[in-house]
Write an enzyme that holds these catalytic residues in place. Structure first.
Site, PDB file in Angstrom:
ATOM      1  N   GLY A   1       4.836  -4.087 -20.647  1.00  0.00           N
ATOM      2  CA  GLY A   1       4.994  -2.658 -20.949  1.00  0.00           C
ATOM      3  C   GLY A   1       6.388  -2.359 -21.504  1.00  0.00           C
TER       4      GLY A   1
ATOM      5  N   ASP B   1       0.231  -8.765 -16.035  1.00  0.00           N
ATOM      6  CA  ASP B   1      -0.121  -7.456 -16.617  1.00  0.00           C
ATOM      7  C   ASP B   1      -1.604  -7.448 -16.948  1.00  0.00           C
ATOM      8  OD1 ASP B   1      -0.206  -5.131 -18.490  1.00  0.00           O
ATOM      9  OD2 ASP B   1       1.988  -5.282 -18.395  1.00  0.00           O
TER      10      ASP B   1
ATOM     11  N   ASN C   1      -2.082  -0.800 -20.766  1.00  0.00           N
ATOM     12  CA  ASN C   1      -1.241   0.072 -21.610  1.00  0.00           C
ATOM     13  C   ASN C   1      -0.232  -0.747 -22.416  1.00  0.00           C
ATOM     14  OD1 ASN C   1      -0.619   2.669 -22.564  1.00  0.00           O
ATOM     15  ND2 ASN C   1       1.162   2.799 -21.228  1.00  0.00           N
TER      16      ASN C   1
ATOM     17  N   PHE D   1       6.823  -3.212 -12.150  1.00  0.00           N
ATOM     18  CA  PHE D   1       6.735  -2.105 -13.113  1.00  0.00           C
ATOM     19  C   PHE D   1       5.315  -1.559 -13.225  1.00  0.00           C
ATOM     20  CE2 PHE D   1      10.104  -4.898 -14.798  1.00  0.00           C
ATOM     21  CZ  PHE D   1      11.131  -4.004 -14.964  1.00  0.00           C
TER      22      PHE D   1
ATOM     23  N   LYS E   1       1.620   6.242 -15.616  1.00  0.00           N
ATOM     24  CA  LYS E   1       2.836   7.075 -15.621  1.00  0.00           C
ATOM     25  C   LYS E   1       2.705   8.438 -16.286  1.00  0.00           C
ATOM     26  CE  LYS E   1       4.561   5.172 -19.937  1.00  0.00           C
ATOM     27  NZ  LYS E   1       5.681   4.782 -20.739  1.00  0.00           N
TER      28      LYS E   1
ATOM     29  N   SER F   1      11.187   6.644  -9.774  1.00  0.00           N
ATOM     30  CA  SER F   1      11.437   7.648 -10.808  1.00  0.00           C
ATOM     31  C   SER F   1      12.218   8.807 -10.212  1.00  0.00           C
ATOM     32  CB  SER F   1      10.085   8.151 -11.309  1.00  0.00           C
ATOM     33  OG  SER F   1      10.239   9.308 -12.094  1.00  0.00           O
TER      34      SER F   1
ATOM     35  N   TYR G   1       1.292  12.003  -9.755  1.00  0.00           N
ATOM     36  CA  TYR G   1       2.102  10.856 -10.191  1.00  0.00           C
ATOM     37  C   TYR G   1       3.344  10.730  -9.301  1.00  0.00           C
ATOM     38  CZ  TYR G   1       5.596   8.211 -12.773  1.00  0.00           C
ATOM     39  OH  TYR G   1       6.599   7.313 -13.099  1.00  0.00           O
TER      40      TYR G   1
ATOM     41  N   LYS H   1       4.578   7.776  -6.415  1.00  0.00           N
ATOM     42  CA  LYS H   1       5.865   7.069  -6.345  1.00  0.00           C
ATOM     43  C   LYS H   1       6.511   7.270  -4.973  1.00  0.00           C
ATOM     44  CE  LYS H   1       6.072   5.218 -10.423  1.00  0.00           C
ATOM     45  NZ  LYS H   1       5.998   3.770 -10.571  1.00  0.00           N
TER      46      LYS H   1
ATOM     47  N   ASN I   1       3.684  12.118 -25.103  1.00  0.00           N
ATOM     48  CA  ASN I   1       4.007  13.169 -24.135  1.00  0.00           C
ATOM     49  C   ASN I   1       5.501  13.417 -24.088  1.00  0.00           C
ATOM     50  OD1 ASN I   1       1.389  13.533 -22.951  1.00  0.00           O
ATOM     51  ND2 ASN I   1       1.647  11.522 -21.995  1.00  0.00           N
TER      52      ASN I   1
END
Ligand code: NAD
Ligand code: WQD
Length: 336
Positions: free
Chosen positions: A10, A31, A35, A80, A84, A124, A148, A152, A197
């Site tokens: 990613g 992975d 994405n 990771f 998201k 985050s 989201y 986290k 986004n």
């Protein structure tokens, strides 16, 4: 060191792979490519000058994880992998809890069974909710304003409980502010599918002529020019932060649970970013000020002091380099 990077193909993962592999570590990417593209690994091979291992698998597949941890003799994990997109998490919360929370739980079980107890987790700044004071330091109360963010926060709490239960765990939660920019090689970068986004990829697409104009969400915030202020941080600086965290966890002080902000400490407004991008690209970025985006706050920026004092990490790249590298990737990077 032998390091497993979940979500390693990613955006942030691939830049960290480039750094860790370049520093001589044996890195393994894990992975499911939900994405990202396997082609990223070919590009990473070009950057690091050797063939890297990609295990195509899901973090919820505990058997495959255990086999990978054992066969590759993994000593530390950088996690990771996750979903998201804030809006998507509101529309489909179960997908977010499943991927982000259950996925991490599976990873932790597998690590525990295999005796791997060093973990760096992609958290985050969203875990701070709406900032109650600025700059936001790690003592700021945590809360979440969407699924989201809650995913986290749940993971951070799970990790804290785990570290408290067994002194052998060494865990760092890295709270990223607004990651932007791309690798200096132009070979890897952020490649969102569909309409971006986030601000920086949207601006890059406007500058490239792929979109007409940027909608600036809100011009009446209590900020110097009325537009939102954020702590943009270069993805290559984030990669450096993960290396610093791994070094710290491996030191005599690394046992337990730790949280670190990764940001520059400097806030820039949306219009400042637009102007800097115009300078870096030599292109005009037409924009229009529209209504505020629901859920946005006026300003958010980090106190990066803890990472500087404890990890010896500091962001080194400025907004000019963030915009220039994002433009190089947008304009000249071979798209995937
Ligand atoms: P990304 O989508 O580019 O990378 C995530 C990678 O994880 C992708 O390659 C995807 O295929 C993989 N993945 C997702 N679910 C998986 C699963 N169940 N099993 C295996 N692989 C899976 O996102 P990114 O921007 O590189 O973000 C990486 C991490 O950092 C995420 O956990 C994200 O929540 C966190 N983060 C990102 C930002 C940001 O603005 N980019 C900010 C703060 C935190
Ligand atoms: C930045 C500023 C927008 C797009 C998000 C997540 C956060 C974290 C990072 C993962 C804001 C404005 C944006 C546009 C605009 N991700 N903007 N026009 O919202 O700070 O953070 O990404 O953990 O959880 O919420 O980043 O890039 O979307 O927005 O005016 O088309 O740009 O209003 O002020 P944000 P962003």
């Amino acid at each position: 060191m032998n390091i497993l990077l979940t979500g390693g193909s990613g955006y942030i993962g691939s830049h960290t792979v480039a750094l860790l592999a370049g520093a001589g570590n044996h890195v393994v990417l894990y992975d499911n490519l939900c994405n990202s593209h396997a082609d990223v690994v070919t590009r990473l091979n070009r950057i690091v000058g050797r063939s890297l291992v990609l295990v195509q698998g899901d973090v919820r597949d505990a058997d495959l994880l255990e086999r990978t941890l054992q066969e590759q003799r993994i000593e530390a994990v950088v996690h990771f992998a996750g979903l998201k997109a804030v809006g998507e998490s509101v529309a489909d919360p179960l997908a977010y809890y499943d991927n982000n929370v259950t996925g991490t739980l599976c990873l932790l079980w597998a690590m525990q069974r295999c005796g791997v107890r060093t973990l760096v987790f992609s958290s985050s700044a969203t875990v701070y909710g709406d900032p109650q004071y600025l700059p936001v330091d790690e003592m700021h109360p945590t809360s979440a304003v969407n699924p989201y963010g809650r995913s986290k926060l749940h993971v951070e709490e799970m990790l804290s409980d785990l570290a408290a239960s067994d002194g052998d765990w060494r865990i760092a939660c890295m709270r990223y502010f607004n990651p932007v920019g791309a690798h200096e090689s132009g070979l890897i970068g952020e490649d969102p599918s569909g309409v971006p986004n986030n601000l920086m990829p949207y601006i890059a697409q406007v500058a490239a002529g792929h979109r007409d104009r940027l909608s600036v969400y809100g011009g009446d915030y209590d900020t110097p020019d009325g537009t939102g202020v954020r702590d943009f941080v270069h993805v290559a600086d984030l990669a450096d932060g993960h290396l610093a965290a791994l070094n710290y966890l491996g030191s005599s002080e690394g046992a337990g649970w730790h949280a670190f902000n990764l940001g520059t400490g400097q806030g820039y407004s949306v219009l400042q970013v637009v102007r800097e991008f115009e300078r870096a690209s030599g292109r005009e970025v037409p924009y229009e000020i529209v209504a505020r985006r629901p859920g946005d706050v006026a300003s958010s920026y980090a106190s990066p002091d803890k990472a500087r004092l404890i990890l010896g990490w500091q962001a080194r790249r400025g907004l000019d380099e963030m915009c220039a590298s994002a433009w190089r990737w947008q304009r000249y990077g071979e798209r995937l």
